[in-house]
Design a protein around this motif. Structure first.
Motif, PDB file in Angstrom:
ATOM      1  N   LEU A   1      52.650  99.111  -7.971  1.00 33.98           N
ATOM      2  CA  LEU A   1      53.877  98.335  -8.142  1.00 33.98           C
ATOM      3  C   LEU A   1      53.864  97.466  -9.403  1.00 33.98           C
ATOM      4  O   LEU A   1      54.860  97.417 -10.125  1.00 33.98           O
ATOM      5  CB  LEU A   1      54.113  97.468  -6.900  1.00 33.98           C
ATOM      6  CG  LEU A   1      55.435  96.732  -6.829  1.00 33.98           C
ATOM      7  CD1 LEU A   1      56.586  97.721  -6.824  1.00 33.98           C
ATOM      8  CD2 LEU A   1      55.492  95.876  -5.596  1.00 33.98           C
ATOM      9  N   ILE A   2      52.758  96.831  -9.693  1.00 39.35           N
ATOM     10  CA  ILE A   2      52.697  95.945 -10.866  1.00 39.35           C
ATOM     11  C   ILE A   2      52.889  96.708 -12.177  1.00 39.35           C
ATOM     12  O   ILE A   2      53.703  96.295 -13.014  1.00 39.35           O
ATOM     13  CB  ILE A   2      51.394  95.126 -10.848  1.00 39.35           C
ATOM     14  CG1 ILE A   2      51.434  94.147  -9.679  1.00 39.35           C
ATOM     15  CG2 ILE A   2      51.205  94.366 -12.167  1.00 39.35           C
ATOM     16  CD1 ILE A   2      50.138  93.403  -9.459  1.00 39.35           C
ATOM     17  N   PRO A   3      52.179  97.839 -12.404  1.00 38.65           N
ATOM     18  CA  PRO A   3      52.432  98.570 -13.647  1.00 38.65           C
ATOM     19  C   PRO A   3      53.854  99.120 -13.753  1.00 38.65           C
ATOM     20  O   PRO A   3      54.432  99.148 -14.845  1.00 38.65           O
ATOM     21  CB  PRO A   3      51.413  99.705 -13.631  1.00 38.65           C
ATOM     22  CG  PRO A   3      50.375  99.293 -12.684  1.00 38.65           C
ATOM     23  CD  PRO A   3      51.032  98.392 -11.695  1.00 38.65           C
ATOM     24  N   VAL A   4      54.435  99.535 -12.631  1.00 40.88           N
ATOM     25  CA  VAL A   4      55.804 100.056 -12.661  1.00 40.88           C
ATOM     26  C   VAL A   4      56.788  98.950 -13.029  1.00 40.88           C
ATOM     27  O   VAL A   4      57.673  99.139 -13.873  1.00 40.88           O
ATOM     28  CB  VAL A   4      56.167 100.706 -11.301  1.00 40.88           C
ATOM     29  CG1 VAL A   4      57.649 101.002 -11.218  1.00 40.88           C
ATOM     30  CG2 VAL A   4      55.350 101.963 -11.101  1.00 40.88           C
TER      31      VAL A   4
END
Length: 134
Positions: free
Chosen positions: A4-7
């Protein structure tokens, strides 16, 4: 959940700098494919795109962590001279880069070093091509 964080970071990157985000996405995707294929040919292991992407991210983060550790060890000025500390810095960066592929792809030292050399060469050539095209 860990994806979720990289997206979200890429979506923000896409919102603020769409052309740079697309260049980065092309570079990242091709580098992951090169790592995946080189791992298959060098180590003889089938590596998924997710594992290749994880190892590319590790290869970007671990040398930064090594630089921060080295900066903490050299003192507040962080001065490097040609000789002992500079050679140590290069060895630490190279070791952390190869170690990133050992962690991400679960290969041995020799195979990880070969994969790291192939990944560096291909990503530099690809970055220069992307820069020349735009």
């Amino acid at each position: 959940m860990h994806i979720l964080i990289p997206v979200v970071a890429f979506i923000a990157f896409l919102a603020f700098a769409p052309q740079a985000a697309m260049k980065f996405a092309v570079w990242f995707g091709v580098t992951c494919l090169v790592v995946r294929e080189s791992a298959r040919r060098v180590a003889g292991t089938e590596v998924g795109f997710g594992e290749a992407a994880k190892s590319v991210v590790y290869a970007a983060v671990l040398p930064l962590l090594a630089l921060m550790v080295l900066g903490g060890l050299t003192g507040p000025a962080g001065s490097m001279t040609i000789g002992g500390p500079a050679v140590l810095a290069l060895a630490l960066l190279g070791g952390s880069f190869v170690g990133a592929f050992m962690l991400g792809l679960k290969t041995d030292l020799k195979a990880s070093a070969i994969i790291a050399a192939i990944a560096v060469a291909s990503s530099v050539v690809l970055a220069l091509l992307i820069r020349a095209v735009s």
